[in-house]
Motif scaffolding. Structure first.
Motif, PDB file in Angstrom:
ATOM      1  N   SER A  81       8.973  -5.146 -63.692  1.00 35.55           N
ATOM      2  CA  SER A  81       9.277  -5.492 -65.079  1.00 35.55           C
ATOM      3  C   SER A  81      10.484  -6.407 -65.246  1.00 35.55           C
ATOM      4  CB  SER A  81       9.509  -4.208 -65.886  1.00 35.55           C
ATOM      5  OG  SER A  81       8.364  -3.393 -65.868  1.00 35.55           O
ATOM      6  N   GLY A  82      11.085  -6.828 -64.143  1.00 46.36           N
ATOM      7  CA  GLY A  82      12.241  -7.717 -64.246  1.00 46.36           C
ATOM      8  C   GLY A  82      13.505  -7.023 -64.686  1.00 46.36           C
ATOM      9  N   GLU A  83      13.577  -5.708 -64.474  1.00 44.50           N
ATOM     10  CA  GLU A  83      14.792  -4.969 -64.793  1.00 44.50           C
ATOM     11  C   GLU A  83      15.848  -5.258 -63.730  1.00 44.50           C
ATOM     12  OE1 GLU A  83      13.780  -0.842 -66.341  1.00 44.50           O
ATOM     13  OE2 GLU A  83      11.782  -1.585 -65.799  1.00 44.50           O
ATOM     14  N   PRO A  84      17.135  -5.040 -64.047  1.00 42.06           N
ATOM     15  CA  PRO A  84      18.199  -5.406 -63.104  1.00 42.06           C
ATOM     16  C   PRO A  84      18.001  -4.861 -61.694  1.00 42.06           C
ATOM     17  CG  PRO A  84      19.166  -4.902 -65.234  1.00 42.06           C
ATOM     18  CD  PRO A  84      17.697  -4.568 -65.343  1.00 42.06           C
ATOM     19  N   ALA A  85      17.538  -3.631 -61.565  1.00 43.22           N
ATOM     20  CA  ALA A  85      17.347  -3.054 -60.227  1.00 43.22           C
ATOM     21  C   ALA A  85      16.275  -3.800 -59.450  1.00 43.22           C
ATOM     22  CB  ALA A  85      16.976  -1.577 -60.337  1.00 43.22           C
ATOM     23  N   HIS A  86      15.237  -4.260 -60.144  1.00 47.25           N
ATOM     24  CA  HIS A  86      14.182  -5.037 -59.480  1.00 47.25           C
ATOM     25  C   HIS A  86      14.727  -6.380 -59.003  1.00 47.25           C
ATOM     26  CE1 HIS A  86      11.507  -2.701 -62.470  1.00 47.25           C
ATOM     27  NE2 HIS A  86      11.372  -2.130 -61.284  1.00 47.25           N
ATOM     28  N   VAL A  87      15.442  -7.047 -59.892  1.00 49.09           N
ATOM     29  CA  VAL A  87      15.960  -8.383 -59.584  1.00 49.09           C
ATOM     30  C   VAL A  87      16.933  -8.331 -58.418  1.00 49.09           C
ATOM     31  CG1 VAL A  87      17.333 -10.291 -60.503  1.00 49.09           C
ATOM     32  CG2 VAL A  87      15.578  -9.208 -61.934  1.00 49.09           C
ATOM     33  N   GLU A  88      17.828  -7.362 -58.439  1.00 43.25           N
ATOM     34  CA  GLU A  88      18.837  -7.277 -57.386  1.00 43.25           C
ATOM     35  C   GLU A  88      18.225  -6.904 -56.047  1.00 43.25           C
ATOM     36  OE1 GLU A  88      21.917  -8.377 -57.533  1.00 43.25           O
ATOM     37  OE2 GLU A  88      21.270  -9.011 -59.529  1.00 43.25           O
ATOM     38  N   LEU A  89      17.189  -6.071 -56.065  1.00 43.37           N
ATOM     39  CA  LEU A  89      16.554  -5.707 -54.800  1.00 43.37           C
ATOM     40  C   LEU A  89      15.808  -6.900 -54.205  1.00 43.37           C
ATOM     41  CD1 LEU A  89      16.094  -3.475 -52.766  1.00 43.37           C
ATOM     42  CD2 LEU A  89      14.061  -2.769 -54.060  1.00 43.37           C
ATOM     43  N   ALA A  90      15.140  -7.689 -55.037  1.00 40.68           N
ATOM     44  CA  ALA A  90      14.473  -8.901 -54.530  1.00 40.68           C
ATOM     45  C   ALA A  90      15.505  -9.861 -53.947  1.00 40.68           C
ATOM     46  CB  ALA A  90      13.685  -9.575 -55.646  1.00 40.68           C
ATOM     47  N   SER A  92      18.352  -9.066 -52.627  1.00 42.18           N
ATOM     48  CA  SER A  92      18.818  -8.489 -51.366  1.00 42.18           C
ATOM     49  C   SER A  92      17.816  -8.714 -50.238  1.00 42.18           C
ATOM     50  CB  SER A  92      19.064  -6.988 -51.555  1.00 42.18           C
ATOM     51  OG  SER A  92      19.288  -6.336 -50.333  1.00 42.18           O
ATOM     52  N   MET A  93      16.525  -8.574 -50.549  1.00 43.72           N
ATOM     53  CA  MET A  93      15.493  -8.797 -49.530  1.00 43.72           C
ATOM     54  C   MET A  93      15.563 -10.219 -48.992  1.00 43.72           C
ATOM     55  SD  MET A  93      12.303  -6.782 -51.357  1.00 43.72           S
ATOM     56  CE  MET A  93      11.057  -7.283 -50.144  1.00 43.72           C
ATOM     57  N   LEU A  94      15.697 -11.175 -49.879  1.00 42.57           N
ATOM     58  CA  LEU A  94      15.785 -12.573 -49.455  1.00 42.57           C
ATOM     59  C   LEU A  94      17.046 -12.828 -48.626  1.00 42.57           C
ATOM     60  CD1 LEU A  94      14.668 -14.335 -52.748  1.00 42.57           C
ATOM     61  CD2 LEU A  94      13.396 -14.287 -50.599  1.00 42.57           C
ATOM     62  N   ALA A  95      18.136 -12.232 -49.066  1.00 41.51           N
ATOM     63  CA  ALA A  95      19.415 -12.459 -48.374  1.00 41.51           C
ATOM     64  C   ALA A  95      19.355 -11.978 -46.931  1.00 41.51           C
ATOM     65  CB  ALA A  95      20.545 -11.750 -49.123  1.00 41.51           C
ATOM     66  N   ALA A  97      17.018 -12.244 -44.963  1.00 38.00           N
ATOM     67  CA  ALA A  97      16.335 -13.274 -44.167  1.00 38.00           C
ATOM     68  C   ALA A  97      17.063 -14.611 -44.258  1.00 38.00           C
ATOM     69  CB  ALA A  97      14.898 -13.431 -44.647  1.00 38.00           C
ATOM     70  N   GLY A  98      18.260 -14.595 -44.836  1.00 37.86           N
ATOM     71  CA  GLY A  98      19.045 -15.823 -44.943  1.00 37.86           C
ATOM     72  C   GLY A  98      18.573 -16.765 -46.037  1.00 37.86           C
ATOM     73  N   LEU A  99      17.885 -16.238 -47.038  1.00 35.93           N
ATOM     74  CA  LEU A  99      17.325 -17.058 -48.106  1.00 35.93           C
ATOM     75  C   LEU A  99      17.894 -16.645 -49.457  1.00 35.93           C
ATOM     76  CD1 LEU A  99      13.558 -16.951 -47.015  1.00 35.93           C
ATOM     77  CD2 LEU A  99      15.194 -18.799 -46.584  1.00 35.93           C
ATOM     78  N   ASP A 100      17.631 -17.467 -50.462  1.00 42.31           N
ATOM     79  CA  ASP A 100      17.987 -17.093 -51.830  1.00 42.31           C
ATOM     80  C   ASP A 100      16.822 -17.446 -52.753  1.00 42.31           C
ATOM     81  OD1 ASP A 100      18.079 -19.852 -52.361  1.00 42.31           O
ATOM     82  OD2 ASP A 100      20.247 -19.955 -52.147  1.00 42.31           O
ATOM     83  N   LYS A 101      17.040 -17.325 -54.048  1.00 42.06           N
ATOM     84  CA  LYS A 101      15.949 -17.494 -55.012  1.00 42.06           C
ATOM     85  C   LYS A 101      15.316 -18.875 -54.982  1.00 42.06           C
ATOM     86  CE  LYS A 101      18.944 -18.619 -58.997  1.00 42.06           C
ATOM     87  NZ  LYS A 101      20.248 -18.502 -58.308  1.00 42.06           N
ATOM     88  N   SER A 102      16.019 -19.861 -54.462  1.00 40.59           N
ATOM     89  CA  SER A 102      15.461 -21.210 -54.418  1.00 40.59           C
ATOM     90  C   SER A 102      14.250 -21.307 -53.492  1.00 40.59           C
ATOM     91  CB  SER A 102      16.530 -22.221 -53.977  1.00 40.59           C
ATOM     92  OG  SER A 102      16.920 -21.987 -52.628  1.00 40.59           O
ATOM     93  N   ALA A 103      14.089 -20.331 -52.597  1.00 39.82           N
ATOM     94  CA  ALA A 103      12.940 -20.342 -51.677  1.00 39.82           C
ATOM     95  C   ALA A 103      11.668 -19.831 -52.338  1.00 39.82           C
ATOM     96  CB  ALA A 103      13.255 -19.497 -50.445  1.00 39.82           C
ATOM     97  N   LEU A 104      11.811 -19.125 -53.452  1.00 40.99           N
ATOM     98  CA  LEU A 104      10.647 -18.550 -54.122  1.00 40.99           C
ATOM     99  C   LEU A 104       9.793 -19.634 -54.772  1.00 40.99           C
ATOM    100  CD1 LEU A 104      12.406 -15.515 -55.844  1.00 40.99           C
ATOM    101  CD2 LEU A 104      10.745 -15.366 -53.975  1.00 40.99           C
ATOM    102  N   GLU A 105       8.494 -19.529 -54.617  1.00 44.58           N
ATOM    103  CA  GLU A 105       7.561 -20.490 -55.199  1.00 44.58           C
ATOM    104  C   GLU A 105       6.595 -19.814 -56.178  1.00 44.58           C
ATOM    105  OE1 GLU A 105       5.714 -22.877 -52.136  1.00 44.58           O
ATOM    106  OE2 GLU A 105       7.601 -23.072 -51.030  1.00 44.58           O
ATOM    107  N   CYS A 106       7.059 -18.703 -56.776  1.00 44.41           N
ATOM    108  CA  CYS A 106       6.208 -17.932 -57.682  1.00 44.41           C
ATOM    109  C   CYS A 106       6.336 -18.363 -59.133  1.00 44.41           C
ATOM    110  CB  CYS A 106       6.519 -16.438 -57.576  1.00 44.41           C
ATOM    111  SG  CYS A 106       8.257 -16.004 -57.761  1.00 44.41           S
ATOM    112  N   LEU A 130      13.561 -14.758 -59.614  1.00 43.51           N
ATOM    113  CA  LEU A 130      13.728 -13.346 -59.279  1.00 43.51           C
ATOM    114  C   LEU A 130      13.204 -12.443 -60.385  1.00 43.51           C
ATOM    115  CD1 LEU A 130      17.311 -13.520 -57.761  1.00 43.51           C
ATOM    116  CD2 LEU A 130      15.218 -13.000 -56.494  1.00 43.51           C
ATOM    117  N   HIS A 131      13.172 -12.944 -61.630  1.00 47.99           N
ATOM    118  CA  HIS A 131      12.658 -12.150 -62.745  1.00 47.99           C
ATOM    119  C   HIS A 131      11.133 -12.128 -62.789  1.00 47.99           C
ATOM    120  CE1 HIS A 131      16.785 -13.175 -64.142  1.00 47.99           C
ATOM    121  NE2 HIS A 131      16.746 -11.929 -64.593  1.00 47.99           N
ATOM    122  N   ASN A 132      10.498 -13.022 -62.054  1.00 44.94           N
ATOM    123  CA  ASN A 132       9.042 -13.042 -62.003  1.00 44.94           C
ATOM    124  C   ASN A 132       8.531 -11.699 -61.497  1.00 44.94           C
ATOM    125  OD1 ASN A 132       6.306 -13.466 -60.806  1.00 44.94           O
ATOM    126  ND2 ASN A 132       6.644 -15.592 -61.354  1.00 44.94           N
TER     127      ASN A 132
END
Length: 334
Positions: A81-90, A92-95, A97-106, A130-132
């Motif tokens: 639902s794009g709540e803060p806990a969801h956004v922050e966990l996504a 963290s997952m990217l981080a 792997a050495g990535l950030d939100k710019s790698a997302l293509e969703c 990240l809110h997607n």
């Protein structure tokens, strides 16, 4: 074949709307336990199959390499639902792997949770990828790419090595061909494949039982469904139907909805997979059908069945919160 009406919407005592659909309940050996309507008609599963799409994340060793626990794996299977806990966990997952939100293509959209949307706007913020609702799934895709040494740019496109891994998993689990003839593009830009509804019921029966799986796939399937059932908030979000269904019977029901009235679920203790399609694409009807089907299949637990039927008969409220109607399963679901 015309599918039967499965859900009626009452305003007062009068039927205001009606929703037709199909239901497939199968065991892991491919036996039909219960079928309503045309279960052979191809449908796009949309987000209902994210747990199957997440298999490569675990099978490649990426999940272990990045220290993912139940929450991360649940988010990888989520339409959050794009709540803060969801956004922050996504994030963290990217981080990891050495990535950030710019790698997302969703793509980007505002949080679907109203409170999160208002809070973001009040703070002067704007949504990002990240809110997607699919950012957890895409973060899992990206982590799989990095761990496996696959160039991640364009990872959403058909033919990319990552999407071939996902397609192969979908094809093997459901037993249905996932080729160019069945392919279209999902809302988050990855390929989606239209195959018979009953194939998804079979697939989730196999996921729930691991019947016919090799050791690694069996371990991955069990881990993913267990993670979703352990952390249902990260699969969905506050007030969402999938959260309510899984919280009704902790550890006993896996539930995942998709766009256009699709819903898939599994009951591991019974070894059953369930797939539902509401013909008109109404999400509320698909969720009510799912709850009614689960109530029937788990009828021997009277208290649980009552909880599930309560979800299947959700009230219709006025703007001041008065109950003015309700959803009602038809006798076809009894």
């Amino acid at each position: 074949m015309t599918n039967p009406v499965l859900i009626e919407v009452l305003r007062g005592a009068i039927v205001e709307s009606a929703h037709r659909g199909a239901v497939a309940v199968f065991d892991a050996d491919g036996k039909a336990v219960w079928e309503i309507g045309d279960t052979s008609k191809p449908v796009f599963p949309r987000s209902a199959v994210k747990a199957i799409q997440a298999l490569p994340l675990v099978e490649t060793g990426a999940a272990d390499a990045y220290g993912f626990g139940n929450r991360e794996l649940a988010l990888a299977c989520a339409s959050h639902s794009g709540e803060p806990a969801h956004v922050e966990l996504a994030r963290s997952m990217l981080a990891r792997a050495g990535l950030d939100k710019s790698a997302l293509e969703c793509g980007t959209h505002w949080p679907s949770n109203h409170d999160a949307e208002i809070a973001l706007a009040r703070a002067g913020g704007w949504p990002n990828a990240l809110h997607n609702n699919c950012s957890g799934k895409h973060s899992g895709f990206l982590c799989t790419c990095v761990h496996a040494g696959i160039a991640h740019r364009g990872y959403v496109k058909a033919g990319h090595a990552l999407q071939e891994m996902v397609r192969d998993a979908m094809q093997e689990i459901t037993g249905a061909a996932h080729g160019a003839a069945e392919r279209a593009t999902d809302g988050c830009s990855i390929p989606t494949y239209a195959v018979p509804l009953k194939s998804f019921a079979l697939g989730f029966a196999r996921m729930a039982t691991t019947n016919g799986f090799g050791p690694e796939r069996a371990k991955a399937a069990k881990r993913l469904l267990s993670a979703c059932m352990a952390e249902p908030f990260f699969v969905a979000g506050t007030g969402r139907a999938d959260l309510a269904l899984m919280e009704a019977a902790p550890g006993r029901i896996f539930a995942k909805g998709g766009a256009e009235g699709v819903h898939c679920s599994a009951i591991p203790e019974l070894g059953l997979g369930i797939a539902i399609k509401c013909d008109d694409g109404a999400g509320r009807a698909g969720e009510a059908i799912a709850a009614a089907v689960l109530a029937r299949l788990l009828h021997t637990d009277e208290a649980l069945a009552a909880k599930l039927l309560e979800l299947a008969t959700a009230p219709i409220e006025s703007r001041i919160g008065a109950k003015v109607g309700a959803l009602r399963p038809t006798p076809a679901l009894n």
